[in-house]
Scaffold this motif. Sequence first.
Motif, short mmCIF file in Angstrom:
data_model
loop_
_atom_site.label_atom_id
_atom_site.label_comp_id
_atom_site.label_asym_id
_atom_site.label_seq_id
_atom_site.Cartn_x
_atom_site.Cartn_y
_atom_site.Cartn_z
N LEU A 2 0.60 -1.15 0.10
CA LEU A 2 0.03 0.03 0.08
C LEU A 2 0.67 1.06 -0.07
CD1 LEU A 2 -2.91 -1.17 2.48
CD2 LEU A 2 -2.88 -0.90 0.05
N THR A 3 1.97 1.24 0.45
CA THR A 3 2.87 2.17 0.26
C THR A 3 4.47 1.89 0.09
OG1 THR A 3 3.34 2.24 2.89
CG2 THR A 3 1.64 3.47 2.40
N ILE A 6 9.81 4.00 1.65
CA ILE A 6 10.17 5.17 2.48
C ILE A 6 9.10 5.58 3.14
CG2 ILE A 6 10.85 7.42 1.86
CD1 ILE A 6 12.22 6.49 -0.65
N ASP A 7 7.81 5.21 2.33
CA ASP A 7 6.55 6.01 3.37
C ASP A 7 6.67 5.12 4.65
OD1 ASP A 7 6.02 7.61 1.46
OD2 ASP A 7 4.78 6.52 0.64
N LEU A 8 6.64 3.66 4.52
CA LEU A 8 6.87 2.94 5.83
C LEU A 8 7.88 3.45 6.61
CD1 LEU A 8 6.11 -0.60 4.15
CD2 LEU A 8 4.44 0.88 5.64
N ASP A 9 9.08 3.65 6.36
CA ASP A 9 10.11 3.91 7.16
C ASP A 9 9.85 5.27 7.84
OD1 ASP A 9 11.76 1.76 6.75
OD2 ASP A 9 12.97 2.64 5.19
N GLY A 116 -0.19 -15.70 2.09
CA GLY A 116 -0.73 -15.21 3.30
C GLY A 116 -1.55 -14.08 3.52
N ILE A 117 -2.39 -13.95 4.45
CA ILE A 117 -3.50 -12.66 4.71
C ILE A 117 -3.28 -12.19 6.16
CG2 ILE A 117 -5.74 -12.16 4.79
CD1 ILE A 117 -6.44 -14.41 2.82
N SER A 118 -3.03 -10.98 6.16
CA SER A 118 -2.87 -10.14 7.54
C SER A 118 -4.30 -9.85 7.78
CB SER A 118 -1.92 -9.22 7.43
OG SER A 118 -0.76 -9.89 7.49
N THR A 119 -4.88 -10.00 9.00
CA THR A 119 -6.02 -9.78 9.58
C THR A 119 -5.74 -8.62 10.72
OG1 THR A 119 -6.83 -11.84 8.97
CG2 THR A 119 -8.27 -10.65 10.44
N ALA A 141 0.70 -4.61 10.20
CA ALA A 141 -0.12 -5.54 8.86
C ALA A 141 0.52 -5.02 7.54
CB ALA A 141 -1.54 -5.18 9.28
N LEU A 142 0.50 -3.81 7.53
CA LEU A 142 1.18 -3.41 6.19
C LEU A 142 2.58 -3.65 6.03
CD1 LEU A 142 -0.50 0.17 6.11
CD2 LEU A 142 -1.30 -1.86 4.95
#
Length: 184
Positions: A2-3, A6-9, A116-119, A141-142
Amino acid sequence: SLTTEIDLDKLKQEIEKDFGVSVDYEDTSSLQTKSLVFFTDEVAQKVITEVNQNVIGQEDFVRKLVLSFRRPYVMDNGNPTKNTMLIMGSKGTGKHFALHEVVNHLFEEQVLKRNGISTLDLGLYTTQEDEKLLLQDLFTALRSEDEVVVFENVEYCYPAYLVMISDLFTKGVLPLKKRYVMNN
């Protein structure tokens, strides 16, 4: 994803600064993954057929679910998020099972890098005081290896958080409010 990395950091740094907590995640950039194939109509039809062998009596739902996964591969609408879909229905109708089957078959067909799926159970975040926990869990999760994140129990979530998640879906980022810096 989703990002971007760099956005996650940046999000990690802002959470750590604003809340005074460390957000740990495993750096998955060095993991080997399958090479991905283009999500063709033939692959979609194959996945639909295979999933329908295990998900009985839900042919139309399975078809729509697979086509929802295919949509971002065939049309570029400029949305930074790869895909967002809303799956609704009564409990016990097989939504989760069908989703797991589709993800598993998309992985087998090399459309997805992970199966896999994160919930994220949004029913855990019912008050304004839960924001810190929500942001930590959302970030985790992301940042997970899974390419699919499921948000459950949306109807129980504190309404302001739904706006935040909606912004994440539509804009691809979740800017943190500067009020956290002032409070901390």
